[in-house]
Every structure is written in structure tokens, then in C-alpha cells.
Enzyme design. Structure first.
Site, PDB file in Angstrom:
ATOM      1  N   ASN A 165      87.318  21.990  42.601  1.00 15.43           N
ATOM      2  CA  ASN A 165      88.412  21.053  41.746  1.00 15.43           C
ATOM      3  C   ASN A 165      87.976  21.087  40.278  1.00 15.43           C
ATOM      4  O   ASN A 165      86.734  20.978  40.039  1.00 15.43           O
ATOM      5  CB  ASN A 165      88.165  19.658  42.508  1.00 15.43           C
ATOM      6  CG  ASN A 165      89.298  18.946  41.914  1.00 15.43           C
ATOM      7  OD1 ASN A 165      90.151  19.079  41.315  1.00 15.43           O
ATOM      8  ND2 ASN A 165      89.375  17.370  42.333  1.00 15.43           N
TER       9      ASN A 165
ATOM     10  N   SER B  71      92.533   8.180  48.833  1.00 16.19           N
ATOM     11  CA  SER B  71      93.028   9.208  47.785  1.00 16.19           C
ATOM     12  C   SER B  71      94.035  10.158  48.448  1.00 16.19           C
ATOM     13  O   SER B  71      95.014  10.429  47.829  1.00 16.19           O
ATOM     14  CB  SER B  71      91.696   9.946  46.897  1.00 16.19           C
ATOM     15  OG  SER B  71      91.277  10.617  47.819  1.00 16.19           O
TER      16      SER B  71
ATOM     17  N   LYS C  56      98.519  19.903  53.005  1.00 15.13           N
ATOM     18  CA  LYS C  56      98.905  18.845  53.842  1.00 15.13           C
ATOM     19  C   LYS C  56     100.133  18.011  53.040  1.00 15.13           C
ATOM     20  O   LYS C  56     101.057  17.707  54.038  1.00 15.13           O
ATOM     21  CB  LYS C  56      97.858  17.572  53.794  1.00 15.13           C
ATOM     22  CG  LYS C  56      96.552  17.963  54.537  1.00 15.13           C
ATOM     23  CD  LYS C  56      95.686  16.798  54.362  1.00 15.13           C
ATOM     24  CE  LYS C  56      94.307  17.023  54.951  1.00 15.13           C
ATOM     25  NZ  LYS C  56      93.640  15.745  55.118  1.00 15.13           N
TER      26      LYS C  56
ATOM     27  N   CYS D 169      93.337  13.774  36.787  1.00 14.61           N
ATOM     28  CA  CYS D 169      93.742  15.065  36.793  1.00 14.61           C
ATOM     29  C   CYS D 169      95.307  15.461  36.154  1.00 14.61           C
ATOM     30  O   CYS D 169      95.910  16.609  36.123  1.00 14.61           O
ATOM     31  CB  CYS D 169      93.863  15.584  38.117  1.00 14.61           C
ATOM     32  SG  CYS D 169      92.407  15.450  38.856  1.00 14.61           S
TER      33      CYS D 169
ATOM     34  N   HIS E  51      98.712  20.207  42.880  1.00 13.81           N
ATOM     35  CA  HIS E  51      97.205  19.881  42.257  1.00 13.81           C
ATOM     36  C   HIS E  51      96.207  20.174  43.472  1.00 13.81           C
ATOM     37  O   HIS E  51      96.679  19.657  44.436  1.00 13.81           O
ATOM     38  CB  HIS E  51      97.240  18.487  41.787  1.00 13.81           C
ATOM     39  CG  HIS E  51      95.670  17.891  41.555  1.00 13.81           C
ATOM     40  ND1 HIS E  51      94.867  18.552  40.888  1.00 13.81           N
ATOM     41  CD2 HIS E  51      95.198  16.901  42.262  1.00 13.81           C
ATOM     42  CE1 HIS E  51      93.695  17.843  41.053  1.00 13.81           C
ATOM     43  NE2 HIS E  51      93.772  16.903  41.703  1.00 13.81           N
TER      44      HIS E  51
ATOM     45  N   GLU F 297      89.178  14.675  31.819  1.00 14.34           N
ATOM     46  CA  GLU F 297      88.237  13.468  32.332  1.00 14.34           C
ATOM     47  C   GLU F 297      86.845  13.556  32.434  1.00 14.34           C
ATOM     48  O   GLU F 297      85.981  12.969  32.970  1.00 14.34           O
ATOM     49  CB  GLU F 297      88.726  13.012  33.581  1.00 14.34           C
ATOM     50  CG  GLU F 297      88.611  14.133  34.781  1.00 14.34           C
ATOM     51  CD  GLU F 297      89.209  13.350  36.138  1.00 14.34           C
ATOM     52  OE1 GLU F 297      88.771  12.375  36.418  1.00 14.34           O
ATOM     53  OE2 GLU F 297      90.306  13.963  36.644  1.00 14.34           O
TER      54      GLU F 297
HETATM   55  P1  HMG Z   1      85.099  13.977  54.675  1.00 11.81           P
HETATM   56  O1  HMG Z   1      85.314  12.489  55.604  1.00 11.81           O
HETATM   57  O2  HMG Z   1      84.009  14.480  54.780  1.00 11.81           O
HETATM   58  O3  HMG Z   1      86.036  14.825  55.833  1.00 11.81           O
HETATM   59  O4  HMG Z   1      85.908  13.873  53.428  1.00 11.81           O
HETATM   60  P2  HMG Z   1      86.818  14.676  56.912  1.00 11.81           P
HETATM   61  O5  HMG Z   1      86.091  13.815  58.161  1.00 11.81           O
HETATM   62  O6  HMG Z   1      88.226  13.731  56.502  1.00 11.81           O
HETATM   63  O7  HMG Z   1      87.105  15.955  57.399  1.00 11.81           O
HETATM   64  C1  HMG Z   1      87.994  16.937  56.421  1.00 11.81           C
HETATM   65  C2  HMG Z   1      88.795  17.826  57.182  1.00 11.81           C
HETATM   66  O8  HMG Z   1      87.794  18.859  57.804  1.00 11.81           O
HETATM   67  C3  HMG Z   1      89.528  17.123  58.402  1.00 11.81           C
HETATM   68  O9  HMG Z   1      90.821  18.049  58.440  1.00 11.81           O
HETATM   69  C4  HMG Z   1      88.774  17.622  59.612  1.00 11.81           C
HETATM   70  O10 HMG Z   1      89.517  17.538  60.696  1.00 11.81           O
HETATM   71  C5  HMG Z   1      88.423  18.980  59.305  1.00 11.81           C
HETATM   72  P3  HMG Z   1      92.084  17.312  58.349  1.00 11.81           P
HETATM   73  O11 HMG Z   1      92.333  16.151  59.333  1.00 11.81           O
HETATM   74  O12 HMG Z   1      92.200  16.176  57.086  1.00 11.81           O
HETATM   75  O13 HMG Z   1      93.351  18.260  57.961  1.00 11.81           O
HETATM   76  N1  HMG Z   1      87.187  19.137  59.977  1.00 11.81           N
HETATM   77  C6  HMG Z   1      87.073  20.347  60.633  1.00 11.81           C
HETATM   78  N2  HMG Z   1      87.572  21.704  60.485  1.00 11.81           N
HETATM   79  C7  HMG Z   1      87.328  22.682  61.269  1.00 11.81           C
HETATM   80  N3  HMG Z   1      86.217  22.741  61.851  1.00 11.81           N
HETATM   81  C8  HMG Z   1      85.424  21.930  61.923  1.00 11.81           C
HETATM   82  C9  HMG Z   1      85.636  20.415  61.201  1.00 11.81           C
HETATM   83  N4  HMG Z   1      85.170  19.364  61.159  1.00 11.81           N
HETATM   84  C10 HMG Z   1      86.185  18.575  60.318  1.00 11.81           C
HETATM   85  N5  HMG Z   1      84.151  21.932  62.495  1.00 11.81           N
HETATM   86  C11 HMG Z   1      87.348  14.151  51.615  1.00 11.81           C
HETATM   87  C12 HMG Z   1      86.856  14.676  52.886  1.00 11.81           C
HETATM   88  C13 HMG Z   1      88.250  15.084  51.116  1.00 11.81           C
HETATM   89  C14 HMG Z   1      87.877  12.860  51.662  1.00 11.81           C
HETATM   90  C15 HMG Z   1      86.073  14.196  50.528  1.00 11.81           C
HETATM   91  O14 HMG Z   1      85.699  15.258  50.438  1.00 11.81           O
HETATM   92  C16 HMG Z   1      86.273  13.379  49.336  1.00 11.81           C
HETATM   93  O15 HMG Z   1      86.099  12.154  49.280  1.00 11.81           O
HETATM   94  N6  HMG Z   1      86.724  14.109  48.110  1.00 11.81           N
HETATM   95  C17 HMG Z   1      87.000  13.630  46.765  1.00 11.81           C
HETATM   96  C18 HMG Z   1      88.200  12.889  46.744  1.00 11.81           C
HETATM   97  C19 HMG Z   1      89.543  13.760  46.996  1.00 11.81           C
HETATM   98  O16 HMG Z   1      89.332  15.082  46.907  1.00 11.81           O
HETATM   99  N7  HMG Z   1      90.855  13.198  47.379  1.00 11.81           N
HETATM  100  C20 HMG Z   1      92.021  14.364  47.196  1.00 11.81           C
HETATM  101  C21 HMG Z   1      93.338  13.366  46.888  1.00 11.81           C
HETATM  102  S1  HMG Z   1      93.062  12.307  45.251  1.00 11.81           S
HETATM  103  C22 HMG Z   1      93.242  13.725  44.138  1.00 11.81           C
HETATM  104  O17 HMG Z   1      93.580  14.768  44.310  1.00 11.81           O
HETATM  105  C23 HMG Z   1      92.613  13.159  42.554  1.00 11.81           C
HETATM  106  C24 HMG Z   1      91.121  13.966  42.225  1.00 11.81           C
HETATM  107  O18 HMG Z   1      91.471  15.323  41.968  1.00 11.81           O
HETATM  108  C25 HMG Z   1      90.680  13.103  41.133  1.00 11.81           C
HETATM  109  C26 HMG Z   1      91.523  12.964  39.785  1.00 11.81           C
HETATM  110  O19 HMG Z   1      93.210  12.651  39.829  1.00 11.81           O
HETATM  111  O20 HMG Z   1      90.956  12.887  38.806  1.00 11.81           O
HETATM  112  C27 HMG Z   1      90.461  13.864  43.515  1.00 11.81           C
END
Ligand code: HMG
Length: 388
Positions: free
Chosen positions: A275, A201, A242, A111, A233, A79
Site C-alpha cells: 500500500n 475499513s 472484493k 489515500c 485504490h 498522509e
Molecule cells: P486479518 O484479520 O489479519 O486478516 O486482517 P483476515 O483474517 O481477514 O484474513 C484476510 C484474508 O485472508 C481473508 O480473505 C481470509 O479468508 C484469507 P477474505 O475472506 O477477506 O477474502 N486467509 C487465507 N487465504 C488463503 N490461505 C490461508 C488463509 N488464511 C486466511 N491460509 C486486514 C486483514 C486487511 C483487515 C488487515 O491487514 C488490516 O487491518 N489492514 C489495514 C487496513 C486496510 O488495508 N483496509 C482496507 C480498506 S480501507 C483503505 O483502503 C484505506 C487505507 O488505504 C488508508 C487510507 O485511506 O489512507 C487503508
């Protein structure tokens, strides 16, 4: 006839940024990146590496002359396409000296596309048992500096040789898949960066996994007890965990421990690379096979592929006798050993560098790039590639 993965290799560029450094620079508690997201390091691609060269370098980890002669289909999942018309696979076909009487195409569905390629390759081998198919998955993930997605970027490729009587993993036939039109992640043609609804996502990834897992169990008449390990993935290492946790209570506590331990092995490489979109699931598979000491021939491995937009598929394979000897463990260790840590400032500089987009010419030196295949320049709107 058994059909499946005969060879599998990956490549990642030689630079990486440490997630503790990135967290500090972004004013974030490092544990959020290293534990909450589950990433330790993130690969950074220099201008001399693009999806074409990453894929070629991944294939060069195992390719020999006999394979060059028998490959008659090259499928390139990405992609991070470099051209709206010409397939990235054609450049790789040339860089690798594959015999000319081959079909070559590029495939796209976020992906997921390498999984579609794998399934098409399987069909091709079923009709042409003496053929071999080269499946390439290669991407550079970019969300932008200081964005929430930044910690989930990465760069790298996986190459797989698909054949009859494979040496590593034979694919089974009862996979389950689903397509739904959702806007969780996309990248319009005018944008170098992905647009993403991060939380949505994550939720959709899990919902798709649960749906195909339920469908699979009915279709194949199997349960979690039939699996030695599951690979996911991995947009970041916490994501697959998760999803895994949503089904763990379907098996005994001993099996739960084993599945979680093997899940950790499937994340060892991705945790240091990030990733790599189309290649992430397959990097997880290589990581699992090269780091687990308990897996054995005959074990069933389940794989969940997810591509935003979105398509999900759960499919399975059986490990072949002697699969360990067909892996490229030492080569992969060397790729990691050659890597160089860069500062956040150096990463930001590399991240914003681009090949000319106005037709001007550039020649690039590979003196700092140990990869066998590299981007050597741009001339008359054409990318130039060189293999050492
Ligand atoms: P965010 O808002 O910065 O993070 O975005 P958050 O506030 O959700 O925190 C992440 C985790 O860190 C949470 O854990 C927090 O509790 C924890 P969870 O509750 O989720 O288990 N946390 C801590 N842990 C330890 N010590 C601390 C601390 N503070 C917080 N001090 C997000 C995170 C992944 C959403 C962002 O990075 C993002 O948008 N990434 C891109 C999208 C993505 O990867 N999506 C995944 C599913 S979609 C997919 O896989 C397809 C893709 O590969 C694309 C394709 O298909 O081409 C993306």
C-alpha cells in the site's frame, strides 16, 4: 478541450521483504498473505528515502526541461507529511528545478488526496490551457511490526503531469463522489503508526464504492458494459477484487472474465510494493497500462479512489491514441530490477530507524541508495535533500 494525464511515473525504494518470509516469521500460513491478502513483496524505505524524495524520484522518470518551464502548479498528496506547516511539494519543486512562478501546496485526505489534486489540476488547465500541473502522490505506510496491518504496508510514489491534449488518458467530466465522517483508519499527530478498524475499513471501502458506482451510473447514463477496465485504490490486491466482484453480475460472462483479467494486470506492481496510500490507485493505473496487451486507444477506464475517514470518488478516462509510447515501461522495469531482497530482521531494523527528533545533526551517505534524490541529513531541525 481534452485534459488529462500526459505523463505518469512511479518510484519505490530499492529494498523489499518477501511475504513468505514475513509470514513464516509471524507464524502465519504464507497463503494468507500471498492469496488471502494478495501481496507477494513489500517495499521497505531506508532512512535516505522519505515521501519528498520518493515523489521527486517518481517525477524524474519523465521530467524534461520543457515541462520544468511550463509547470505552474505543484500539488502534493500525502498522509506521511514531514512538516505541519511547510508543504512537502516545495522541497520537490526545488529538487526538480521547476521554474519559480508556480503555486505549490500539500493536500491531505488519507489515500484520496491525489484524486482531489487531479481534479483541481483539471480545473486549472481548463482555465489555463498552456499550463502543466505536476500531481505527486507519495507515502510510506506504517501500521507497526507484528500488527494485523503489517502485511498491508509499503512505500512509494506516483507522479503525473496533467495537461491539455494529454498523451495517455483524457479525463471525463461526470465523476461521482461522497464524503462521510467515519473512523475506519486515522493517524493522530503523536503516532507514527496508523490506527485502523480493519474489518470495518474493508466494509466501508466496499460500501463507498457501491454508492459512488450507483451514483455514477445514473449521472453518466452508462453501465459496466461501457468499461474496458476498472482500477481500484489498492490497500492490498484482494481489496479491489472484493469490490469489483460486487458489481460483476451487471455484465456478460465474457465481460466479467475480461474485467477480472485486466484487474489482475492493475495489481501486478502493487502486489510487489504494497500500500502506498495516496499513490496506490495510480500505481494500479500504471500497472494496468504497462502490463495489459489488450487495451487500446479509445477504451474507457474507470477509477475508484478511496481515502479513509472517508471520501470516495469514481471517475473515468479515455485512453489516447499512441498512449503506449508515452509510458515509462523500461524505466519502471529497471526500478524493479534494481531492487534487493532484505531479511525480516533487516526490514525490522530499517522500519525502526528514524531521523533525529531532538534537533541533533545527522549526515547520511547515499552509497547504498541508487535513487537520484535522497535525504542527505538533518541539521537545525531541517531535513537536507540532495539530487545526484
Ligand atoms: P486479518 O484479520 O489479519 O486478516 O486482517 P483476515 O483474517 O481477514 O484474513 C484476510 C484474508 O485472508 C481473508 O480473505 C481470509 O479468508 C484469507 P477474505 O475472506 O477477506 O477474502 N486467509 C487465507 N487465504 C488463503 N490461505 C490461508 C488463509 N488464511 C486466511 N491460509 C486486514 C486483514 C486487511 C483487515 C488487515 O491487514 C488490516 O487491518 N489492514 C489495514 C487496513 C486496510 O488495508 N483496509 C482496507 C480498506 S480501507 C483503505 O483502503 C484505506 C487505507 O488505504 C488508508 C487510507 O485511506 O489512507 C487503508
Amino acid at each position: 478541450m481534452k485534459i488529462g494525464i500526459d505523463q505518469i511515473g512511479f518510484y519505490t525504494p530499492q529494498y523489499f521483504v518477501d511475504m513468505n518470509d514475513l509470514a513464516e516469521s509471524r507464524g502465519v500460513e504464507p497463503a494468507k498473505f500471498t492469496i488471502g491478502i494478495g501481496q507477494s513483496e513489500m517495499a521497505v524505505a531506508p532512512l535516505t528515502q522519505d515521501p519528498v524524495t520518493l515523489a521527486a524520484n517518481a517525477a524524474l522518470t519523465f521530467l524534461d526541461d520543457e515541462m520544468r518551464e511550463s509547470i505552474d502548479l505543484v500539488l502534493f498528496g500525502t498522509e506521511t507529511g514531514i512538516d505541519q506547516s511547510k508543504s512537502a511539494g516545495i522541497y520537490v519543486h526545488d529538487l526538480l528545478d521547476i521554474q519559480p512562478y508556480a503555486r505549490t501546496v500539500e493536500m491531505k485526505q488519507a489515500c484520496y488526496s491525489a484524486t482531489a489534486a487531479l481534479q483541481l489540476a483539471k480545473g486549472h488547465i481548463a482555465l489555463n490551457p498552456n499550463s502543466k500541473v505536476l500531481v505527486l502522490a507519495s507515502d510510506i505506510a506504517r501500521y507497526g511490526l507484528s500488527t494485523a496491518g503489517e502485511v498491508t504496508q509499503g512505500a512509494g510514489a506516483v507522479a503525473m503531469l496533467i495537461s491539455a491534449n494529454p498523451r495517455i488518458l483524457s479525463l471525463e467530466n461526470d465523476s461521482a463522489y461522497i464524503t462521510k465522517d467515519i473512523m475506519d483508519f486515522w493517524r493522530p499527530n503523536y503516532s507514527p503508526y496508523a490506527y485502523v478498524d480493519g474489518k470495518y475499513s474493508n466494509d466501508q471501502y466496499i460500501a463507498f464504492f457501491n454508492e459512488v458506482w450507483e451514483q455514477y451510473k445514473g449521472k453518466a447514463n452508462r453501465s459496466l458494459d461501457d468499461f474496458a477496465a476498472l482500477c481500484f485504490h489498492l490497500p492490498y490486491t484482494k481489496m479491489g477484487l472484493k469490490a469489483l466482484r460486487t458489481i460483476l453480475d451487471e455484465t456478460s460472462e465474457a465481460n466479467q472474465d475480461r474485467l477480472q483479467q485486466l484487474y489482475e494486470h492493475s495489481t501486478t506492481y502493487g502486489r510487489k510494493i504494497g500500500n502506498i496510500y495516496t499513490a496506490s490507485l495510480y500505481l494500479g493505473l500504471v500497472s494496468l497500462l504497462e502490463n495489459s496487451e489488450t487495451l487500446q486507444a479509445g477504451d474507457r477506464v474507470g477509477l475508484f479512489s478511496y481515502g479513509s475517514g472517508a471520501v470516495g470518488e469514481f471517475f473515468t478516462g479515455i485512453l489516447e491514441e499512441g498512449y503506449e509510447e508515452a509510458l515509462q515501461k523500461d524505466t519502471h522495469r529497471n526500478i524493479f530490477a534494481q531492487r534487493e531482497k532484505v531479511s525480516v530482521a533487516q526490514y525490522e531494523e530499517m522500519f525502526t530507524e528514524r531521523l533525529p527528533e531532538d534537533g541533533s545533526e545527522i549526515m547520511l551517505s547515499n552509497e547504498n541508495d541508487p535513487a537520484p534524490a535522497y535525504v542527505s541529513g538533518m541539521k537545525d531541525h531541517m531535513r537536507l535533500y540532495t539530487r545526484k
